[in-house]
Design a protein around this motif. Sequence first.
Motif, PDB file in Angstrom:
ATOM      1  N   ASN A   1       0.986  -0.977  -0.098  1.00  0.00           N
ATOM      2  CA  ASN A   1      -0.177   0.026  -0.062  1.00  0.00           C
ATOM      3  C   ASN A   1       0.768   1.334  -0.077  1.00  0.00           C
ATOM      4  O   ASN A   1       1.313   1.679   1.100  1.00  0.00           O
ATOM      5  N   LEU A   2       1.232   1.961  -1.153  1.00  0.00           N
ATOM      6  CA  LEU A   2       2.093   2.829  -1.356  1.00  0.00           C
ATOM      7  C   LEU A   2       1.204   4.253  -1.069  1.00  0.00           C
ATOM      8  O   LEU A   2       0.092   4.379  -1.425  1.00  0.00           O
ATOM      9  N   PHE A   3       2.026   5.133  -0.377  1.00  0.00           N
ATOM     10  CA  PHE A   3       1.044   6.450  -0.162  1.00  0.00           C
ATOM     11  C   PHE A   3       0.053   6.321   0.741  1.00  0.00           C
ATOM     12  O   PHE A   3      -1.165   6.669   0.346  1.00  0.00           O
ATOM     13  N   SER A   4       0.204   5.454   1.930  1.00  0.00           N
ATOM     14  CA  SER A   4      -0.892   4.670   2.526  1.00  0.00           C
ATOM     15  C   SER A   4      -1.807   5.798   3.257  1.00  0.00           C
ATOM     16  O   SER A   4      -2.850   5.225   3.728  1.00  0.00           O
ATOM     17  N   TYR A   5      -1.345   6.885   3.636  1.00  0.00           N
ATOM     18  CA  TYR A   5      -2.057   7.919   4.393  1.00  0.00           C
ATOM     19  C   TYR A   5      -2.552   6.960   5.775  1.00  0.00           C
ATOM     20  O   TYR A   5      -1.597   6.493   6.539  1.00  0.00           O
ATOM     21  N   THR A   6      -3.850   6.905   5.921  1.00  0.00           N
ATOM     22  CA  THR A   6      -4.098   6.129   7.512  1.00  0.00           C
ATOM     23  C   THR A   6      -4.392   4.727   7.290  1.00  0.00           C
ATOM     24  O   THR A   6      -5.162   4.381   8.066  1.00  0.00           O
TER      25      THR A   6
ATOM     26  N   ALA B   1       5.318   8.976   3.733  1.00  0.00           N
ATOM     27  CA  ALA B   1       6.260   9.887   4.161  1.00  0.00           C
ATOM     28  C   ALA B   1       5.984  10.199   5.680  1.00  0.00           C
ATOM     29  O   ALA B   1       6.962  10.529   6.479  1.00  0.00           O
ATOM     30  N   SER B   2       4.815  10.020   6.265  1.00  0.00           N
ATOM     31  CA  SER B   2       4.235  10.517   7.396  1.00  0.00           C
ATOM     32  C   SER B   2       4.210   9.462   8.645  1.00  0.00           C
ATOM     33  O   SER B   2       3.397   8.649   8.488  1.00  0.00           O
ATOM     34  N   ARG B   3       5.111   9.669   9.481  1.00  0.00           N
ATOM     35  CA  ARG B   3       4.837   8.543  10.688  1.00  0.00           C
ATOM     36  C   ARG B   3       3.571   9.013  11.497  1.00  0.00           C
ATOM     37  O   ARG B   3       2.899   7.922  11.858  1.00  0.00           O
ATOM     38  N   ARG B   4       3.466  10.147  11.455  1.00  0.00           N
ATOM     39  CA  ARG B   4       2.088  10.399  12.256  1.00  0.00           C
ATOM     40  C   ARG B   4       0.753   9.766  11.695  1.00  0.00           C
ATOM     41  O   ARG B   4       0.016   9.236  12.422  1.00  0.00           O
ATOM     42  N   VAL B   5       0.504   9.779  10.273  1.00  0.00           N
ATOM     43  CA  VAL B   5      -0.644   9.099   9.822  1.00  0.00           C
ATOM     44  C   VAL B   5      -0.334   7.798   9.711  1.00  0.00           C
ATOM     45  O   VAL B   5      -1.379   6.790   9.818  1.00  0.00           O
ATOM     46  N   LEU B   6       0.729   7.025   9.709  1.00  0.00           N
ATOM     47  CA  LEU B   6       1.136   5.641   9.856  1.00  0.00           C
ATOM     48  C   LEU B   6       0.604   5.465  11.184  1.00  0.00           C
ATOM     49  O   LEU B   6       0.076   4.116  11.532  1.00  0.00           O
TER      50      LEU B   6
ATOM     51  N   VAL C   1       5.821   1.594   7.655  1.00  0.00           N
ATOM     52  CA  VAL C   1       7.101   2.067   7.100  1.00  0.00           C
ATOM     53  C   VAL C   1       7.109   3.616   6.752  1.00  0.00           C
ATOM     54  O   VAL C   1       6.271   4.043   5.551  1.00  0.00           O
ATOM     55  N   ALA C   2       7.714   4.499   7.372  1.00  0.00           N
ATOM     56  CA  ALA C   2       7.736   5.911   7.114  1.00  0.00           C
ATOM     57  C   ALA C   2       9.097   6.209   6.197  1.00  0.00           C
ATOM     58  O   ALA C   2      10.288   5.768   6.484  1.00  0.00           O
TER      59      ALA C   2
ATOM     60  N   PRO D   1      -1.005   8.204  -5.105  1.00  0.00           N
ATOM     61  CA  PRO D   1      -0.081   9.238  -4.672  1.00  0.00           C
ATOM     62  C   PRO D   1      -0.860  10.605  -4.656  1.00  0.00           C
ATOM     63  O   PRO D   1      -1.885  10.656  -5.452  1.00  0.00           O
ATOM     64  N   PRO D   2      -0.490  11.695  -3.849  1.00  0.00           N
ATOM     65  CA  PRO D   2      -0.955  12.884  -4.106  1.00  0.00           C
ATOM     66  C   PRO D   2      -0.747  13.493  -5.464  1.00  0.00           C
ATOM     67  O   PRO D   2       0.288  13.081  -6.057  1.00  0.00           O
ATOM     68  N   SER D   3      -1.714  14.455  -5.941  1.00  0.00           N
ATOM     69  CA  SER D   3      -1.342  14.832  -7.155  1.00  0.00           C
ATOM     70  C   SER D   3       0.139  15.549  -7.296  1.00  0.00           C
ATOM     71  O   SER D   3       0.698  15.495  -8.329  1.00  0.00           O
ATOM     72  N   PHE D   4       0.367  16.202  -6.269  1.00  0.00           N
ATOM     73  CA  PHE D   4       1.571  16.967  -6.309  1.00  0.00           C
ATOM     74  C   PHE D   4       2.399  16.788  -4.847  1.00  0.00           C
ATOM     75  O   PHE D   4       1.489  16.755  -3.715  1.00  0.00           O
ATOM     76  N   SER D   5       3.566  16.425  -4.980  1.00  0.00           N
ATOM     77  CA  SER D   5       4.334  16.457  -3.659  1.00  0.00           C
ATOM     78  C   SER D   5       5.878  16.670  -3.735  1.00  0.00           C
ATOM     79  O   SER D   5       6.359  16.574  -4.884  1.00  0.00           O
ATOM     80  N   THR D   6       6.331  16.776  -2.779  1.00  0.00           N
ATOM     81  CA  THR D   6       7.933  17.028  -2.542  1.00  0.00           C
ATOM     82  C   THR D   6       8.497  15.849  -2.030  1.00  0.00           C
ATOM     83  O   THR D   6       8.213  15.669  -0.754  1.00  0.00           O
ATOM     84  N   THR D   7       9.277  15.107  -2.668  1.00  0.00           N
ATOM     85  CA  THR D   7       9.907  14.075  -2.145  1.00  0.00           C
ATOM     86  C   THR D   7      11.547  14.207  -1.800  1.00  0.00           C
ATOM     87  O   THR D   7      12.057  15.019  -2.609  1.00  0.00           O
ATOM     88  N   ARG D   8      12.306  13.244  -1.219  1.00  0.00           N
ATOM     89  CA  ARG D   8      13.810  13.326  -1.296  1.00  0.00           C
ATOM     90  C   ARG D   8      14.181  13.137  -2.645  1.00  0.00           C
ATOM     91  O   ARG D   8      15.228  13.728  -3.200  1.00  0.00           O
ATOM     92  N   SER D   9      13.489  12.609  -3.616  1.00  0.00           N
ATOM     93  CA  SER D   9      13.995  12.503  -5.170  1.00  0.00           C
ATOM     94  C   SER D   9      13.493  13.556  -5.863  1.00  0.00           C
ATOM     95  O   SER D   9      13.588  13.310  -7.210  1.00  0.00           O
ATOM     96  N   GLY D  10      12.794  14.507  -5.334  1.00  0.00           N
ATOM     97  CA  GLY D  10      12.401  15.454  -6.287  1.00  0.00           C
ATOM     98  C   GLY D  10      10.800  16.112  -6.048  1.00  0.00           C
ATOM     99  O   GLY D  10      10.109  15.423  -5.304  1.00  0.00           O
TER     100      GLY D  10
END
Length: 328
Positions: free
Chosen positions: A159-164, A184-189, A209-210, A234-243
């Motif tokens: 489950n990628l970009f799993s949110y909650t 990306a977010s530990r809080r939502v995990l 996994v965050a 995925p979100p329509s737009f995001s900023t990740t470590r890879s850009g």
Amino acid sequence: MGTLASSLVETLRASRGRRGPLLGDARTTAWRVVNAEADGVPDVTADVFGDVYVISLYRDFTPDEEETLLDAAVAAWAPRSLYLKRRPREARVLANVAKESLAPEAPARGEAVESFTALENGLTFLIRPAQGLSVGLYLDMRDTRAWLLSQARGLTVLNLFSYTCAFGVVAMAGGAKRALNLDASRRVLEWGEENARLNGQTVDRYDYVAGDVFDWLKRLAKKGESFDIVISDPPSFSTTRSGRFSAARDYARLAEAAARVVSPGGQLVACCNHAGLAARRFEAMVLEGVSQAGRQGKSLGSLAPSALDFPPPPGQEPALKVHRVQVR
């Protein structure tokens, strides 16, 4: 109440009435009650979670317009609580600097509710209406989650970009051997772990996994791990470590990375909620990415949000696109 306000009350009542089968479904208490212009209320959506309603505005409303809408909603639906989210086009940019104006923590009407549970197809999810623009469950995915519930028995699910972690919860409820949730977010995990426990599921921290999804897809591929079903939402737009990631521009790159960890004969369930990306173009991008991964992709068809509570605007296709590809 003026004629215009009375007309709006009737429009809101009628919109709720058109969700007839959902009104009487004790196993599902979360659904969309107004879907913008398709229900005669342009630039407005409203989601209901039991007796708590969340209204979203997609243009800048004047204070008087907001008050008229909120008063009409109270008259039409008699909610316990009514929360307001302001989502102008620039909301993505402003989210971190103007959170309180975009998503006030206090309800616009009714009592404050910090958290509560809602049902979807008999499963329980924790809703936090004051937490920000997103309250814990994306309702347009209900039918896709129902599909996964019917398919997951004995399978492994990523489950990628799993949110909650709603897809993860559904997969395990459907009998999956494993569901790995990446976000990306530990809080939502952690919110996702709460959802799992609410449904009587054992929580293994190794499955929450965050981190950057692209990084983790590389790691999983390098370790030779694979999954029977990979869900990419995925979100329509995001900023990740890879850009910077834009679904309309970069989905083929994401599909390529995801395809590398699909078991032979397994499925990639590719999702995109970018209204500006046509369904046919999206399907082509997904298949292009699978091919770039050195795999063969066979389209298995599309899933869509329920037309009952997510009717598309007149003459338009739904914003949400869900395309299933068998990867060989």
